[in-house]
Design an enzyme around this catalytic site. Sequence first.
Site, PDB file in Angstrom:
ATOM      1  CD1 TRP A 130      -9.338  28.577 -17.863  1.00 43.10           C
ATOM      2  CD2 TRP A 130      -9.468  29.133 -15.699  1.00 43.10           C
ATOM      3  NE1 TRP A 130     -10.656  28.698 -17.534  1.00 43.10           N
ATOM      4  CE2 TRP A 130     -10.771  29.035 -16.227  1.00 43.10           C
ATOM      5  CE3 TRP A 130      -9.302  29.471 -14.358  1.00 43.10           C
ATOM      6  CZ2 TRP A 130     -11.903  29.269 -15.441  1.00 43.10           C
ATOM      7  CZ3 TRP A 130     -10.421  29.693 -13.577  1.00 43.10           C
ATOM      8  CH2 TRP A 130     -11.715  29.594 -14.112  1.00 43.10           C
ATOM      9  CG  ASP A 211      -6.934  28.409  -8.412  1.00 40.78           C
ATOM     10  OD1 ASP A 211      -7.827  28.040  -7.625  1.00 40.78           O
ATOM     11  OD2 ASP A 211      -7.111  28.570  -9.633  1.00 40.78           O
ATOM     12  CE  LYS A 246     -13.023  22.301 -12.722  1.00 36.66           C
ATOM     13  NZ  LYS A 246     -13.279  22.720 -14.059  1.00 36.66           N
TER      14      LYS A 246
HETATM   15  C1  LIG Z   1      -7.261  26.468 -11.988  1.00 36.73           C
HETATM   16  C2  LIG Z   1      -8.717  26.759 -11.800  1.00 36.73           C
HETATM   17  N1  LIG Z   1      -9.106  27.543 -10.776  1.00 36.73           N
HETATM   18  C3  LIG Z   1     -10.394  27.810 -10.553  1.00 36.73           C
HETATM   19  C4  LIG Z   1     -11.383  27.307 -11.369  1.00 36.73           C
HETATM   20  C5  LIG Z   1     -12.814  27.666 -11.085  1.00 36.73           C
HETATM   21  O1  LIG Z   1     -13.532  26.614 -10.557  1.00 36.73           O
HETATM   22  P1  LIG Z   1     -14.988  26.782  -9.957  1.00 36.73           P
HETATM   23  O2  LIG Z   1     -15.886  25.938 -10.772  1.00 36.73           O
HETATM   24  O3  LIG Z   1     -14.892  26.323  -8.546  1.00 36.73           O
HETATM   25  O4  LIG Z   1     -15.336  28.239 -10.035  1.00 36.73           O
HETATM   26  C6  LIG Z   1     -11.042  26.482 -12.439  1.00 36.73           C
HETATM   27  C7  LIG Z   1     -12.073  25.969 -13.315  1.00 36.73           C
HETATM   28  O5  LIG Z   1     -11.880  25.432 -14.357  1.00 36.73           O
HETATM   29  C8  LIG Z   1      -9.669  26.214 -12.660  1.00 36.73           C
HETATM   30  O6  LIG Z   1      -9.257  25.442 -13.662  1.00 36.73           O
END
Ligand SMILES: Cc1ncc(COP(=O)(O)O)c(C=O)c1O
Length: 405
Positions: A130, A211, A246
């Site tokens: 990402w 993560d 999510k």
């Molecule tokens: C792998 C991953 N980590 C962290 C996040 C960040 O999420 P948050 O909305 O809690 O900041 C995302 C969001 O798309 C993600 O895909």
Amino acid sequence: MFKQIQNYKSDPIEALFDRLAKDTDPAKIDLGIGVFRDESGKVPIMQAVRRAEQRLSERGLPKSYLSPLGNTAYCADIEKLTLGAEHPILRDARIVSAQTPGAGSALRAGAEFVNSLSPESTLWASQPIWGHQLEFFDKAGMDIRSYRYYDQQNAVFDFEGMLEDLKGMCRNDILLVHGCCHNPTGQDLNHQQWLQLADVVKKTGAIPFIDIAYQGFGEGIEEDVAGVRLFAECVPQMLLTVSSSKSFGIYRERAGLLSIIVSADDGTDIQSVRLKLRDTVRQLYFMAPDHGAAIVHEILSTPELERLWRQELDEIRHHIIEMRHLLRKALESANPGFDASFIERQHGMFSCLPITENEQQLLEHKYHIYMLPNARMNVAAMNSKQLDTLVQAFAFIRASRESAA
Ligand SMILES: Cc1ncc(COP(=O)(O)O)c(C=O)c1O
């Protein structure tokens, strides 16, 4: 001062969102932004969230400051949800956590925390990853290296390549791994692979940074964190981030977790770690908002709401699995000889189509289908009415390739 900012180039992902917002075609298909959409195209609000909000509003949510460590009841709930209530790390009190404004901020704070202790540590990130995630580590001042992970054009998990690259990690380097539903590929590790990876971590002395942003979107609420639970037992220390965006559908409320898990036997002073974590967060953004964290705590501390939430999350996951199944079948029947089994093998919100960036642009210009430049497609935002257009568009790309060959 500010006039030096001229012709500022937009980030490619943000630029895509801008183009999408400007597209007035009512049939445009948004597979870019990382949200779950139901069959009617809406981003639903869970009933468990609505009921929790109602209960909080009836009781009156306090509005005074919390500490930079945020909502500690939320932290305890998410630690348990992720690691399991009986995990030895919780029993032995080897964990300190902060509730953050989402996992994005948790990643940024974790990067700052690590870099301030060990500026020579390198961050190892999967290729692909990402894109926005790397900024958190880069802006904290860390060097970044990538490890092989997924061969997009052939839809193959390159686990051997991953292990080989990671043997180059040094002591105190940071290994970033997605706990489940890898973003952007949906490709996850199995039990045996987690064990093999833990072995490399132990041999090199690197520190894992796990993560978790999609618990419940892959195989199940417990199944999606089995690898993390196992890993946490095998390695001496690690960092953990968890997103509630999510799993609870509360994207804009901003609730997430950053945890530091310390070694049992190297003399770490856990109270000092807690204070340093608190100060790192305060120096970055002072304090997190509480509303999302309060909702999650209300759900996870009220048995009937927790039951409802689990049921609703199960329904979301089943919908995603069904979409993956329908997409695979439709792609394969419209493109004889094309193996789309990777779509069903992968987990969660995303998979990457085996197409180039130019081909992805063609999908956008000709069919108004929006996905990230690396052809990351949000399968969880799709609905069955969009299948025909998607399949037609993909067949067009394949036919163009063949006629160019
Ligand atoms: C792998 C991953 N980590 C962290 C996040 C960040 O999420 P948050 O909305 O809690 O900041 C995302 C969001 O798309 C993600 O895909």
